[in-house]
Design an enzyme around this catalytic site. Structure first.
Site, short mmCIF file in Angstrom:
data_model
loop_
_atom_site.label_atom_id
_atom_site.label_comp_id
_atom_site.label_asym_id
_atom_site.label_seq_id
_atom_site.Cartn_x
_atom_site.Cartn_y
_atom_site.Cartn_z
N HIS A 147 0.10 0.37 -8.77
CA HIS A 147 1.14 0.13 -8.31
C HIS A 147 1.97 -1.45 -8.99
CE1 HIS A 147 -0.65 2.04 -4.31
NE2 HIS A 147 -1.05 0.70 -4.83
N ASP A 183 -3.78 9.62 -4.50
CA ASP A 183 -4.56 8.18 -4.11
C ASP A 183 -3.85 8.27 -2.66
OD1 ASP A 183 -4.15 5.27 -3.54
OD2 ASP A 183 -5.55 5.18 -5.34
N HIS A 185 -2.79 6.12 -1.78
CA HIS A 185 -1.56 4.64 -1.12
C HIS A 185 -0.53 4.98 -1.90
CE1 HIS A 185 -5.34 1.99 -0.61
NE2 HIS A 185 -4.41 1.43 0.27
N ASP A 272 -9.61 6.94 -2.84
CA ASP A 272 -9.56 6.42 -1.50
C ASP A 272 -9.14 6.75 -0.25
OD1 ASP A 272 -6.91 6.52 -2.18
OD2 ASP A 272 -6.74 4.39 -2.67
#
Length: 427
Positions: A147, A183, A185, A272
């Site tokens: 990120h 991921d 995200h 996650d």
């Protein structure tokens, strides 16, 4: 950062100093997940005879291939201030407002620059080893900070080791690099860096952006300029289980990789997406995540002469989930696959239970898993085109329909830009 010597098939990057990347006592990203992974891998014999590479921290020049110099200096100042030093001219309010350094997600911590630079150094060392032919595969579970933006910390990430390593590979002469991000995200920082670069294919499978940070990664985001068609996003609905997630992966990723013909695959293996993760809403099991890791390894073997760089990422079931799946990741890289029925072992569970006392109560799940499996069902039905396949037994009709809609949206957005037919499952 890595010396010459005999070629090894797989390089494992590790140092206990990775544990210094710790935001705050109550933060969900607790580095105990890394320590427990390495102890479980060692307990199961995965690391037998393996001499991990201890990396150096990334240099300033290395970081500036992605990050702006003023941001790097702000990170240095923030970490020094947190250590009690006085840094003339540094304002914590400005650091938070301009550079994202502060607040609940990215609280300032002592030696922040040094800790974050070391994670980058680990992933770059892995990339260097592959680029120089010292290793065919390399894994750094401490990496995966996807990120981080050029001038801003974001989503628990200070410096973007994935993007720095990809720049390193480009500088080494690679001109077709496939980055696959699993991921929960969206891999926004890496995509942002390479959206206009046709030499880098970025593919991200993630929870739908309307339901999860960072709120980006729509199927319509396909790259820009010369890079149009080298970005693919697969936003999946909350509740997506193993069988539907794997259906989506195999409906899109192998086709794009085969068409792009990469020289190396870089995998961000955030975990996650697990059904028990406290921050996300996907519903994968250890078994589904293991299948995804093996699929990426197989793609590297098929298309890249086995060149595969794997890093960690998200994952906030820090005691019960992350150590098991990243042990599977290390084992996969080493070709020492761990049978899912393998017991985690009473001794390891006892040590993990003791270690969990250092985890904030919101994230301190007990160690209940006795094996390297959740008993998940990974027998997925392959996507066969847009003709209305019925959901398999045990699969929600709503989730099946929503997943197939995501598959079609992603294929229709990017496949035509690559000369592929989005409606034809053979493409």
């Amino acid at each position: 950062m890595i010396g010459t010597g005999a070629r090894t098939d797989t390089l494992v990057v590790w140092t206990d100093d990775f544990l210094g990347y710790r935001w705050s006592p109550s933060h969900p990203m607790n580095p105990i997940r890394l320590a427990l992974t390495m102890s479980l891998a060692d307990h199961l014999g995965v690391l037998a005879g393996v001499d991990p590479l201890v990396p150096d921290a990334a240099s300033h020049d290395m970081l500036t291939t992605v990050h702006r110099a003023e941001y790097i200096e702000a990170v240095r100042a923030a970490g020094a201030t947190a250590s009690g030093d006085v840094v003339p001219g540094y304002s914590a309010a400005v650091g938070e407002r301009i550079f994202g350094l502060g607040g609940a997600d990215n609280p300032v911590f002592p030696a922040m620059h040094e800790a974050a630079s070391l994670l980058v150094g680990g992933t770059v060392a892995a990339a260097d080893a592959i680029a120089r032919g010292v290793a065919r595969r390399a894994v750094n579970i401490g990496g995966g900070m996807h990120h981080a933006m050029p001038a801003r910390a974001s989503g628990f990430c200070v410096y973007n080791d994935c993007a720095v390593a990809i720049h390193r590979l480009l500088a080494a002469g690679f001109d077709r690099i496939a980055y696959i991000d699993i991921d929960a995200h969206h891999g926004d920082g890496v995509e942002r860096c390479f959206a206009g670069d046709p030499r880098v294919l970025t593919v991200s499978l993630h929870q739908h952006p309307t339901t999860l940070f960072p709120g980006t990664g729509y199927a319509s985001d396909v790259g820009e300029g010369d890079g149009a068609g080298t970005t693919s996003n697969v936003p999946l609905p909350p509740g997506t289980p193993d069988r539907l997630w794997l259906r989506a992966f195999h409906a899109i990723v192998p086709s794009l990789v085969a068409d792009f013909r990469p020289q190396i695959i870089v995998s961000q293996c955030g975990v996650d997406s697990h059904r028990a993760d406290p921050l996300t809403d996907l519903a994968l099991t250890i078994d589904g995540q293991r299948a995804a890791i093996h699929a990426m390894r197989d793609l590297a073997d098929r298309h890249c002469d086995g060149r595969w760089l794997a890093v960690g990422g998200g994952g906030y079931g820090v005691v019960d989930v992350v150590p098991r799946i990243w042990t599977h990741l290390i084992a996969a890289a080493l070709d020492r696959d761990v049978d899912p029925t393998t017991p985690t072992g009473e001794a390891w569970r006892a040590s993990a239970h003791a270690a969990a006392s250092a985890v904030h109560e919101d994230f301190a799940t007990d160690v209940s898993a006795e094996t390297m499996s959740d008993g998940g069902d990974i027998d997925f039905d392959r996507w066969e085109g847009n003709w209305g396949q019925e959901p398999a037994d045990g699969i929600s009709a709503h989730l099946h329909s929503a997943t197939d809609a995501a598959i079609l949206a992603s294929r229709r957005a990017v496949f035509p830009l690559r000369g592929l037919d989005p409606e034809d499952p053979r493409d």
